[in-house]
Design a protein around this motif. Structure first.
Motif, short mmCIF file in Angstrom:
data_model
loop_
_atom_site.label_atom_id
_atom_site.label_comp_id
_atom_site.label_asym_id
_atom_site.label_seq_id
_atom_site.Cartn_x
_atom_site.Cartn_y
_atom_site.Cartn_z
N GLY A 17 0.17 -1.51 -0.12
CA GLY A 17 0.06 0.00 -0.39
C GLY A 17 0.74 1.09 -0.12
O GLY A 17 1.70 1.09 -0.13
N ASN A 18 0.34 2.25 -0.46
CA ASN A 18 0.36 3.82 -0.22
C ASN A 18 0.17 4.51 0.54
O ASN A 18 -0.54 4.34 0.07
N HIS A 19 1.26 5.49 1.17
CA HIS A 19 0.76 6.33 1.84
C HIS A 19 1.42 8.00 0.45
O HIS A 19 1.54 8.32 1.15
N GLY A 20 1.20 8.19 -0.13
CA GLY A 20 1.71 9.05 -1.44
C GLY A 20 0.44 10.71 -1.03
O GLY A 20 1.37 11.17 -1.29
N ARG A 21 -0.34 10.30 -0.71
CA ARG A 21 -1.45 11.36 -0.90
C ARG A 21 -1.28 12.12 0.68
O ARG A 21 -2.09 13.35 1.44
N ARG A 22 -0.73 11.46 1.31
CA ARG A 22 -0.58 12.05 2.81
C ARG A 22 1.12 12.94 2.74
O ARG A 22 2.30 12.30 2.38
N ASP A 23 1.17 14.45 3.13
CA ASP A 23 2.56 15.30 2.93
C ASP A 23 3.13 14.86 3.98
O ASP A 23 3.20 14.23 4.85
N ILE A 24 5.18 14.73 3.98
CA ILE A 24 5.94 15.04 4.79
C ILE A 24 6.40 16.71 5.46
O ILE A 24 6.37 17.33 4.67
N ASP A 25 5.66 16.81 6.63
CA ASP A 25 5.98 18.41 7.08
C ASP A 25 7.54 17.66 8.42
O ASP A 25 7.48 16.43 9.48
N ALA A 26 8.10 18.41 7.70
CA ALA A 26 9.89 18.12 8.14
C ALA A 26 9.70 19.36 9.31
O ALA A 26 10.91 18.90 10.40
N GLY A 27 8.85 19.65 10.12
CA GLY A 27 8.69 20.45 10.80
C GLY A 27 9.69 21.21 11.14
O GLY A 27 9.82 21.76 12.65
N ILE A 28 10.24 21.90 10.60
CA ILE A 28 11.29 23.77 10.58
C ILE A 28 11.30 23.61 9.03
O ILE A 28 9.97 23.70 8.25
N SER A 29 11.68 25.52 9.58
CA SER A 29 11.01 25.96 8.28
C SER A 29 11.55 25.63 6.86
O SER A 29 12.38 25.05 7.25
N LYS A 30 11.15 25.95 5.54
CA LYS A 30 11.80 25.61 4.64
C LYS A 30 12.89 26.19 4.19
O LYS A 30 14.53 25.84 3.84
N SER A 96 11.07 3.52 -0.42
CA SER A 96 10.55 4.91 -0.72
C SER A 96 9.68 5.00 0.61
O SER A 96 8.75 5.10 1.13
N PRO A 97 9.69 6.46 0.17
CA PRO A 97 8.43 7.40 1.51
C PRO A 97 7.23 7.05 0.90
O PRO A 97 6.71 7.49 2.48
N VAL A 98 7.26 6.85 0.24
CA VAL A 98 4.93 6.47 0.07
C VAL A 98 5.13 4.92 0.38
O VAL A 98 3.43 4.56 0.76
N SER A 99 5.73 3.88 1.08
CA SER A 99 5.86 2.72 1.49
C SER A 99 4.98 2.18 2.38
O SER A 99 5.41 2.82 3.15
N ALA A 100 3.98 1.11 2.78
CA ALA A 100 3.89 1.36 4.51
C ALA A 100 4.79 0.95 4.77
O ALA A 100 5.82 -0.56 4.75
N PHE A 101 3.89 0.89 6.64
CA PHE A 101 4.84 0.32 7.39
C PHE A 101 4.16 -0.53 7.39
O PHE A 101 3.10 -0.49 7.76
N GLY A 102 5.27 -1.70 8.29
CA GLY A 102 4.57 -3.32 8.84
C GLY A 102 4.38 -2.31 10.09
O GLY A 102 4.26 -1.09 10.92
N SER A 103 3.99 -3.67 11.69
CA SER A 103 4.21 -5.09 11.51
C SER A 103 3.18 -5.84 10.94
O SER A 103 1.50 -4.48 10.41
N GLY A 104 2.75 -7.13 10.59
CA GLY A 104 1.66 -7.69 9.65
C GLY A 104 0.78 -8.17 11.48
O GLY A 104 0.60 -7.34 12.67
N TYR A 105 -0.41 -9.20 11.33
CA TYR A 105 -0.90 -9.96 12.08
C TYR A 105 0.35 -10.52 13.16
O TYR A 105 1.01 -11.35 13.20
N ARG A 106 -0.23 -9.94 14.31
CA ARG A 106 0.66 -10.69 15.97
C ARG A 106 2.15 -9.81 15.80
O ARG A 106 3.10 -10.94 16.14
#
Length: 416
Positions: A17-30, A96-106
């Motif tokens: 699964g991809n999370h490409g629609r979720r922005d990445i906020d660096a938490g500091i100014s540009k 990839s920054p858009v690639s989903a994190f685990g873990s799996g079941y149990r």
């Protein structure tokens, strides 16, 4: 999908699964972000992604226990001369920054592995006074994986676009599975023509695909970024959440070299039963200080107890009964690898071990019920590789081949 896998004995390959629609906020100014070096930017983004991991979980049905779940690697082979105002957040090869994190079941290992999903570029706010917040670019030009697409022109069969994500990586792993299947059929035709192997094809394919996986330099980079004095005991778990078992190298299972021998085993086990596999050890390894690696992968399809929390009916696991040859466990955390339906472990060592002709390494495959009573034996596949570095003057392959029969002898033994 888990039920279908067991019923029809098929291997289902699933994107994490991809999370490409979720922005990445660096938490500091540009302004502050742009003042950082490329390595510092990369490290900051990795920490932000881990901090936001609870919002970047696997997307259903990626938590399937019987299928293979594939995440995306921030890597491709596309030629890019310039990226205009886009930003490449990772200079190194990382998940990839858009690639989903685990873990799996149990808390099982998921995703199972990563593969090339294309480099994802990001756009940033044009106003220099704003925070450094990045949005994934959704264009269909390089970089990324080049794929065929329908053309608007009638009769045009050459239209292509570039895209990124876990679906691309999953498609490429499916292609790898097809190559492994062809190789498996050929192996049985040449070495075990009288064995009906249809029951073992799926678990063997799972084992073959994962067998070449390793964390490699990616884990070194992630550890440099994430590890502190206080979190060392958790670092393998955190890396495994994003990397799974790592990046596969199909050549490690589709072919051998003089310095690497790979063997396949298979069988069926019921509750409280075990099989022993004896791997003949090359005498020339004895009393040498060369670094060696033992890789063992066990896979199976577990029947289900869907009405129970434990869910998985059959629990299989292997044990290396004499680990002095390669005692140091690498990569994934030792408890997590036993929670799913694939156990993949890498062991290394370089201490001198006395060996004589006739010595062998014993791998014990165990089975016991988990969520409910097992109704019938469960088929499994096993892949084992022993190797030293390329160029070392030890012909491991030839020495093992002359000491092992074409069909691996399976010895049943009671107990766990």
């Amino acid at each position: 999908l888990d039920w279908l896998s067991v019923k029809y004995r098929v291997l289902i390959v699933i994107s994490a699964g991809n999370h490409g629609r979720r922005d990445i906020d660096a938490g500091i100014s540009k302004e502050k972000f742009n003042a950082l070096s490329n390595d510092e930017k990369e490290a900051l983004v990795v920490k932000v992604l881990y901090g936001d991991a609870r919002h970047r979980k696997l997307l259903a049905p990626a938590e399937s226990i019987n299928g293979i779940t594939v995440g995306a690697l921030h890597h491709d082979h596309a030629a890019v001369s310039h990226i205009n105002n886009a930003v490449n957040l990772f200079e190194n090869i990382l998940p990839s920054p858009v690639s989903a994190f685990g873990s799996g079941y149990r808390r099982a290992i998921k995703p199972d592995l990563l593969f090339n999903g294309g480099r994802v570029l990001y756009t940033e706010p044009l106003d220099a006074s704003t925070d450094a917040r990045f949005e994934a670019r959704r264009l269909r030009i390089a970089p990324g994986n080049k794929v065929a697409t329908p053309s608007t022109a009638a009769g045009d069969l050459n239209k292509v676009v570039y895209c990124c994500g876990t679906s691309n990586a999953t498609a490429l792993i499916s292609r790898m599975a097809a190559a492994c299947h062809d190789s498996l059929v050929e192996i049985f035709k040449e070495q075990a023509p009288n064995i009906e192997f249809s029951s073992y094809v799926t678990p063997l394919l799972k084992a073959m695909i994962v067998h070449g996986c390793s964390w490699g330099e990616i884990s070194v980079r992630l550890q440099d970024i994430l590890q502190t004095q206080d979190n060392g005991r958790h670092i393998r778990h955190w890396i495994g959440q994003w990397l799974g078992y790592g990046v596969p190298d199909s050549s490690r299972v589709l072919g051998c070299t003089e310095q690497r021998a790979t063997l396949l085993g298979f069988g069926q086990l019921n509750d409280e039963k075990a099989h022993l596999f004896n791997l003949p050890l090359p005498p020339s390894l004895g009393a040498r200080l060369d670094r060696r690696r033992l890789t063992v992968t066990l896979s199976w399809l577990s029947p289900l107890a869907a009405s129970t929390q434990r869910y998985r009916t059959a629990s299989l696991w292997f044990e290396v009964e004499d680990g002095t040859l390669a005692p140091d466990r690498q990569n994934a955390e030792c408890r997590a690898v036993r929670r799913g339906t694939i156990q993949h472990e890498v062991f290394e060592g370089e201490k001198a071990v006395p060996l004589t002709d006739g010595n062998s390494l014993t791998i014990k495959v165990n089975c016991r019920k988990d969520a409910a009573r097992m109704q019938e034996p469960v088929a499994y596949g096993l892949a084992v590789s022993l190797e030293v570095a390329e160029g070392v003057d030890i012909a491991i392959y030839d020495e093992i081949r002359t000491r092992i029969s074409s069909a691996v002898e399976i010895q049943p033994r009671e107990g766990r």
